[in-house]
Motif scaffolding. Structure first.
Motif, short mmCIF file in Angstrom:
data_model
loop_
_atom_site.label_atom_id
_atom_site.label_comp_id
_atom_site.label_asym_id
_atom_site.label_seq_id
_atom_site.Cartn_x
_atom_site.Cartn_y
_atom_site.Cartn_z
N HIS A 462 -33.12 -57.99 28.93
CA HIS A 462 -34.76 -58.69 29.10
C HIS A 462 -35.28 -56.84 29.10
O HIS A 462 -36.61 -57.55 28.39
CB HIS A 462 -34.28 -58.39 30.66
CG HIS A 462 -34.14 -59.88 31.06
ND1 HIS A 462 -34.17 -60.46 32.61
CD2 HIS A 462 -33.72 -60.81 30.00
CE1 HIS A 462 -32.78 -61.58 31.99
NE2 HIS A 462 -32.62 -61.82 31.18
N ASP A 463 -35.11 -56.24 29.35
CA ASP A 463 -35.97 -54.77 29.48
C ASP A 463 -36.06 -54.41 27.78
O ASP A 463 -36.38 -53.71 27.56
CB ASP A 463 -35.33 -53.90 30.61
CG ASP A 463 -35.61 -53.95 31.64
OD1 ASP A 463 -36.12 -55.42 31.78
OD2 ASP A 463 -34.95 -53.54 32.95
N ASP A 464 -34.92 -54.33 27.70
CA ASP A 464 -34.61 -53.62 25.75
C ASP A 464 -34.19 -54.83 25.20
O ASP A 464 -33.48 -54.40 24.72
CB ASP A 464 -33.55 -53.24 25.83
CG ASP A 464 -33.61 -51.81 24.62
OD1 ASP A 464 -34.59 -52.22 23.74
OD2 ASP A 464 -32.34 -51.69 24.06
N PRO A 465 -34.93 -55.89 24.50
CA PRO A 465 -34.96 -56.70 23.56
C PRO A 465 -34.18 -56.66 22.39
O PRO A 465 -33.60 -57.49 21.59
CB PRO A 465 -36.15 -58.10 23.94
CG PRO A 465 -36.83 -56.85 24.00
CD PRO A 465 -36.85 -55.84 25.40
N GLU A 466 -35.37 -55.43 21.82
CA GLU A 466 -34.51 -55.04 20.12
C GLU A 466 -33.22 -53.98 20.71
O GLU A 466 -32.95 -53.30 19.56
CB GLU A 466 -35.43 -54.27 19.87
CG GLU A 466 -36.83 -55.24 20.15
CD GLU A 466 -38.39 -54.35 19.25
OE1 GLU A 466 -38.05 -52.92 18.64
OE2 GLU A 466 -38.71 -55.42 17.89
N GLU A 467 -32.58 -53.74 21.85
CA GLU A 467 -31.63 -52.51 21.98
C GLU A 467 -31.63 -52.29 21.12
O GLU A 467 -31.12 -51.26 20.76
CB GLU A 467 -30.27 -54.05 21.12
CG GLU A 467 -30.25 -55.57 21.80
CD GLU A 467 -29.52 -55.95 20.54
OE1 GLU A 467 -28.31 -56.29 21.37
OE2 GLU A 467 -29.63 -56.82 19.40
N LEU A 468 -32.58 -51.05 21.97
CA LEU A 468 -32.32 -49.91 21.13
C LEU A 468 -32.62 -48.81 22.38
O LEU A 468 -32.29 -47.50 21.98
CB LEU A 468 -34.27 -49.48 21.00
CG LEU A 468 -34.80 -50.10 20.14
CD1 LEU A 468 -36.39 -50.13 20.20
CD2 LEU A 468 -34.06 -50.65 18.35
N ARG A 469 -31.70 -48.98 23.64
CA ARG A 469 -31.21 -48.19 24.00
C ARG A 469 -29.61 -48.42 24.99
O ARG A 469 -29.57 -49.06 25.78
CB ARG A 469 -32.08 -47.90 26.12
CG ARG A 469 -31.71 -46.72 26.58
CD ARG A 469 -32.62 -46.42 27.54
NE ARG A 469 -31.55 -46.04 28.50
CZ ARG A 469 -32.01 -45.66 29.46
NH1 ARG A 469 -32.74 -46.80 30.65
NH2 ARG A 469 -31.35 -44.99 30.72
N ASP A 470 -28.18 -47.58 24.09
CA ASP A 470 -27.52 -47.70 24.77
C ASP A 470 -26.96 -47.37 26.09
O ASP A 470 -27.44 -45.93 26.47
CB ASP A 470 -27.07 -46.95 23.95
CG ASP A 470 -24.99 -47.25 24.01
OD1 ASP A 470 -24.63 -48.11 25.15
OD2 ASP A 470 -23.92 -47.01 23.78
#
Length: 548
Positions: A462-470
């Protein structure tokens, strides 16, 4: 529907969901698939069971998770005892025919152990993943290996009939280009901007479309059929025939989904995949700008041929009698997240398109439910009037959603598995063969990637739809990691019954006394009372149980 429908099951290879107009790509031209989506149901969150061809397809064809069917990597045989789509549909009177690729390797040792001759009718079906062997065309006929197999491949024979020379025109024509008068292999990424040395009407996509239409004509309309049309593209080599090679330029490509922080202390397994040669190549913007327009051209070529298929069905008065299913076995990173190929489970790789259109089904509907590749077989069996709850099937029929109904009790988590034991990644991270794997759990909001003996990765979609923060080590998300790890544990501990349905188990639950197993009874009066109570409970159960 006045009769059971035909099923045209179309699969692209290595097509990511967001490279279709109906899935949000802003510049790609896919009018026929967009029209198919408008006239049917588009699933926005469909996930494959593995991000590599072989195991993903074996899940599509068996309706089972990778850990259940056991074909965990390309060229790992599918066990001889596995039931496939063809087996399930044959029980309902359907013919199930293949045109194209399966990436299945037969369990020859298992067949020999059971005395099954490969040339027999049963042996042929087992060796062809349950399909009638109308046309199996795997592609990838390299310049090394068994050249006789390459020379005798159906597509190579067809190219020779159309005037292409050499033993392996797949390599020298369909998957090569000419640069400054010199023939160059299409495997080289620098070849991507150039047209393939094959006319568009003779490409792999054109060939399989022509064969599929011929197959439709051969099967006719007397008995219902399921044709699996399995395209080879837009899978690499990334070259397209003219005019598709020049349909797009660098201005048409999407910006990469990646951030420098992903290369700063990444998870060890993720780092090892970043270090692969293909990932290093696609991390170069010059490579992306050369390759992605060709990839997009291959997608538009595929779309044009979907249009030809739809027109062929309409001319033959079959469109209103046919369920059309379009999907892909997995996606392609194309440089997103500093990766090439498809192996890791970010959304560009693990999320797949799934569009289903047919008579009596909802039109123009978009479902956001968590759907898995293994749901296809029970859905097809449902269309055919068979047992969609067969104990071997681990997926669930999508029919209620396709009819426009809300399904109150649907899965909350989708699972995908990956075995990297054959890759040098295993050596780089120091994992033994039996622990070189990971499991991905996807919920409505989160995605957890679980690595045996190592810390997980976690993304907030939701907050990071591009999956840039693990968020794998973020203390504020410890509860989420614990919850999803528990879901993976529960999923991995599920019973794997394959010969007895839940209804059958329900019917023989609490029947010991009825069957003469007289444990714990004091005397005949106790026996009579206990038997009466057991029968009363059984009658209530039988009223709820479905057919065995």
């Amino acid at each position: 529907m006045s009769k059971r429908p035909n099923i045209l099951f179309i699969m692209a290879d290595q097509l990511r969901a967001d490279y279709l107009g109906c899935y949000g790509h802003e510049t790609i031209r896919t009018p026929n698939l967009d029209r198919l989506a408008r006239s049917g149901v588009r699933f926005s969150r469909a996930y494959c069971q593995s991000t590599v061809c072989g195991p993903s397809r074996m899940s599509f064809y068996t309706g089972r998770y990778v850990g259940s069917h056991g074909a965990t990597w390309n060229d790992t045989p599918l066990a001889v005892g596995e039931m496939t789509l063809g087996d399930h549909l044959a029980a309902t009177g359907y013919r199930t025919v293949l045109v194209g690729k399966t990436h299945m390797r037969a369990d020859e040792a298992g067949m020999a152990r059971l005395g099954i001759q490969q040339g027999s009718t049963t042996g042929q079906r087992i060796a062809e993943c349950g399909f009638e062997p109308e046309l199996r065309e795997e592609g990838i006929y390299n310049i090394v290996g068994d050249q006789s197999r390459h020379a005798n491949a159906p597509y190579n024979q067809w190219l020779k009939e159309h005037g292409y020379e050499g033993d392996n025109p797949w390599h020298t024509a369909a998957n090569s280009v000419t640069i400054d008068g010199k023939r160059t292999s299409g495997w080289y990424l620098d070849a991507s901007p150039h047209p393939a040395n094959v006319a568009a009407e003779h490409s792999e996509t054109a060939y399989l479309t022509e064969e599929a239409i011929a197959c439709i004509d051969r099967l006719g309309s007397a008995d219902p059929w399921c044709i699996h049309l399995s395209y080879i593209k837009p899978h690499w080599p990334y070259i397209a025939p003219a005019p598709y090679h020049a349909m797009y330029d660098a201005d048409a490509i999407q910006k990469p989904q990646r951030h420098e922080r992903e290369r700063t202390s990444p998870h060890p397994v993720y780092a090892a995949f970043q270090n692969l040669r293909v990932s290093q190549a696609f991390s170069d913007d010059a490579v992306r700008e050369a390759v992605i327009p060709a990839y997009m051209g291959l997608v538009s070529e595929l779309d044009d041929h979907i249009g030809k298929l739809l027109a062929a069905l309409e001319v033959r008065n079959l469109l209103d009698d046919t369920i059309i299913v379009f999907t892909s076995d997995h996606g392609d990173y194309l440089g997103d997240h500093w990766l090439g190929e498809k192996d890791f489970p970010h959304e560009p790789s693990i999320r797949i398109p799934l569009i289903i259109r047919g008579p009596g089904l909802a039109e123009g509907h978009v479902s956001d439910a968590l759907v898995e590749a293994i749901d296809c077989v029970p859905t097809f069996v449902d269309f055919a009037g068979g047992d969609a709850e067969h104990p071997r099937l681990e997926g669930r029929s999508l029919t209620p959603m396709l009819l426009g109904y809300d399904v109150e009790e649907w899965r909350e988590t989708a699972f995908s598995e990956y075995d990297y034991s054959v890759l040098r990644v295993r050596d780089e991270v120091g994992q033994p063969i039996d622990r070189a794997n990971f499991v991905t759990a996807v919920t409505e909001r989160y995605k957890l990637i679980h690595f045996p003996g190592m810390s997980p990765m976690l993304f907030d979609l939701h907050d990071d739809p591009e999956e840039l923060r693990d968020l794998g080590d973020d203390p504020d998300h410890a509860h989420v990691r614990e919850l999803l790890t528990g879901q993976i544990l529960d999923w991995s501990l599920r019973p794997r019954r394959v010969t007895e349905s839940s209804a059958a188990i329900e019917r023989r639950t609490d029947t010991q006394i009825e069957r003469g197993i007289l444990l714990g009874l004091r005397d005949e009066a106790d026996h009579a009372d206990a038997l009466a109570a057991e029968r009363a409970r059984g009658a209530e159960r039988l009223a709820k149980a479905g057919p065995v």
